[in-house]
Design a protein around this motif. Sequence first.
Motif, PDB file in Angstrom:
ATOM      1  N   MET A 118       0.798  -1.380  -0.160  1.00 16.13           N
ATOM      2  CA  MET A 118       0.169   0.078  -0.015  1.00 16.13           C
ATOM      3  C   MET A 118       0.889   1.260   0.030  1.00 16.13           C
ATOM      4  N   THR A 119       1.881   1.111   0.752  1.00  9.43           N
ATOM      5  CA  THR A 119       2.743   2.222   0.901  1.00  9.43           C
ATOM      6  C   THR A 119       3.294   2.618  -0.625  1.00  9.43           C
ATOM      7  N   PHE A 120       3.951   1.606  -1.445  1.00  9.80           N
ATOM      8  CA  PHE A 120       4.525   1.819  -2.516  1.00  9.80           C
ATOM      9  C   PHE A 120       3.568   2.376  -3.506  1.00  9.80           C
ATOM     10  N   TRP A 121       2.195   1.834  -3.514  1.00  7.29           N
ATOM     11  CA  TRP A 121       1.385   2.202  -4.564  1.00  7.29           C
ATOM     12  C   TRP A 121       0.740   3.577  -4.581  1.00  7.29           C
ATOM     13  N   THR A 122       0.990   4.170  -3.212  1.00  5.85           N
ATOM     14  CA  THR A 122       0.342   5.478  -2.708  1.00  5.85           C
ATOM     15  C   THR A 122       1.730   6.534  -2.852  1.00  5.85           C
ATOM     16  N   GLY A 123       2.726   5.974  -2.869  1.00  3.86           N
ATOM     17  CA  GLY A 123       4.084   6.745  -2.559  1.00  3.86           C
ATOM     18  C   GLY A 123       4.605   7.214  -4.031  1.00  3.86           C
ATOM     19  N   ARG A 124       5.987   7.813  -3.694  1.00  5.53           N
ATOM     20  CA  ARG A 124       6.670   8.555  -4.891  1.00  5.53           C
ATOM     21  C   ARG A 124       6.761   7.733  -5.954  1.00  5.53           C
ATOM     22  N   PHE A 125       7.033   6.653  -6.168  1.00  2.00           N
ATOM     23  CA  PHE A 125       7.431   5.941  -7.380  1.00  2.00           C
ATOM     24  C   PHE A 125       6.247   5.171  -8.247  1.00  2.00           C
ATOM     25  N   ALA A 126       5.209   5.338  -7.571  1.00  4.25           N
ATOM     26  CA  ALA A 126       4.062   4.643  -8.350  1.00  4.25           C
ATOM     27  C   ALA A 126       3.786   5.224  -9.633  1.00  4.25           C
ATOM     28  N   ALA A 127       3.966   6.404  -9.855  1.00  4.77           N
ATOM     29  CA  ALA A 127       3.536   7.297 -11.119  1.00  4.77           C
ATOM     30  C   ALA A 127       4.770   7.014 -12.191  1.00  4.77           C
ATOM     31  N   ARG A 128       5.772   6.353 -11.868  1.00  5.06           N
ATOM     32  CA  ARG A 128       7.126   6.347 -12.722  1.00  5.06           C
ATOM     33  C   ARG A 128       6.425   5.096 -14.011  1.00  5.06           C
ATOM     34  N   ALA A 129       6.819   5.238 -15.153  1.00  4.13           N
ATOM     35  CA  ALA A 129       6.434   4.495 -16.173  1.00  4.13           C
ATOM     36  C   ALA A 129       6.481   3.138 -15.976  1.00  4.13           C
ATOM     37  N   GLU A 130       7.375   2.627 -15.505  1.00  4.01           N
ATOM     38  CA  GLU A 130       7.621   1.334 -15.681  1.00  4.01           C
ATOM     39  C   GLU A 130       6.838   0.630 -14.429  1.00  4.01           C
ATOM     40  N   PHE A 131       6.372   1.351 -13.562  1.00  5.50           N
ATOM     41  CA  PHE A 131       5.496   0.799 -12.411  1.00  5.50           C
ATOM     42  C   PHE A 131       4.051   1.087 -12.622  1.00  5.50           C
ATOM     43  N   ARG A 132       3.939   2.192 -13.073  1.00  4.52           N
ATOM     44  CA  ARG A 132       2.478   2.972 -13.423  1.00  4.52           C
ATOM     45  C   ARG A 132       1.572   2.109 -14.449  1.00  4.52           C
ATOM     46  N   ARG A 133       2.285   1.407 -15.243  1.00  4.02           N
ATOM     47  CA  ARG A 133       1.493   0.649 -16.520  1.00  4.02           C
ATOM     48  C   ARG A 133       1.175  -0.605 -16.006  1.00  4.02           C
ATOM     49  N   LEU A 134       1.483  -0.912 -14.695  1.00  4.92           N
ATOM     50  CA  LEU A 134       1.002  -2.275 -14.336  1.00  4.92           C
ATOM     51  C   LEU A 134      -0.258  -2.183 -13.159  1.00  4.92           C
ATOM     52  N   VAL A 135      -0.666  -1.026 -13.060  1.00  2.29           N
ATOM     53  CA  VAL A 135      -1.712  -0.766 -12.264  1.00  2.29           C
ATOM     54  C   VAL A 135      -2.746   0.009 -12.668  1.00  2.29           C
ATOM     55  N   GLU A 136      -4.096  -0.127 -12.286  1.00  3.50           N
ATOM     56  CA  GLU A 136      -5.112   0.713 -12.519  1.00  3.50           C
ATOM     57  C   GLU A 136      -5.442   1.686 -11.449  1.00  3.50           C
ATOM     58  N   THR A 137      -5.558   2.931 -11.855  1.00  2.00           N
ATOM     59  CA  THR A 137      -6.182   3.956 -10.824  1.00  2.00           C
ATOM     60  C   THR A 137      -7.354   3.583 -10.032  1.00  2.00           C
TER      61      THR A 137
END
Length: 260
Positions: A118-137
Amino acid sequence: MHDHQVFAVKFGEVKAGSQAQHFLNPPPELHEQPGHLDFAVWLVRTVFGDIVVDAGFTSTVAAKRNRTHFREPSEGIRLLGVEPADVSHLLLTHFHYDHVGDVGPFTTARIVVQEREMTFWTGRFAARAEFRRLVETEDIQRLVALGLAGRVDYVDGDREIVPGVRVHRVGGHTPGTQIVSVESAKGTVVLASDSAHLQYHVTHDCPAKLLTDLPEMYAAFDTIRALAGSPELVVPGHDPATFERFPAVPGLDDIAVRIA
Ligand SMILES: [Zn+2]
């Protein structure tokens, strides 16, 4: 040792490229193997309640991401005779789109996640392309809302959910990836989810391409091997072989298999 029952339910698949694309440093022989991943969720039936591992993705997301979709994951659980609203615990291995999409029908379950996920996906790096593409808002928003509603149990490390069913944080694939061990009549089953997309990762100590921490991914392979009652009881997250290695549930050919 408890004798819990474990099932896998297939709800979708993707066939494209070669199996080599799923590896950080693909072994040459895998370039010859056609790419094929199944999408599944898992059901653990115990005398303490029915537990579901992961929530897959819905037909809406399947259309958006061009994935073959056979049924809603919660509908697959229903085919095994379990009403999603009656499930006691929904264990989410990590927050990638193909594991947390169909949470809605599990209306009373305690939702068990690793705090670090939860901390990761609500934190600083979640929006970076290689992470962001793997989740749905919408998926992340839903999980945050469930947290605020008091429905989420946060784990930091290992926890016994009911006697004989445990979650273990392994990280590697994502910071809060957790695997699930289940005591069964066959021995301890390990639902490895994406700590090993395919059996080959564990049998050949060969890391996957999608990761956040390589040493943790190797350590996850060690943990999986240490927990599993036998190599056959390691259940990877996306391996089509799972639906050939284990017997089909009567009446549910090509939909559900009984692992233990
Ligand atoms: Zn994943």
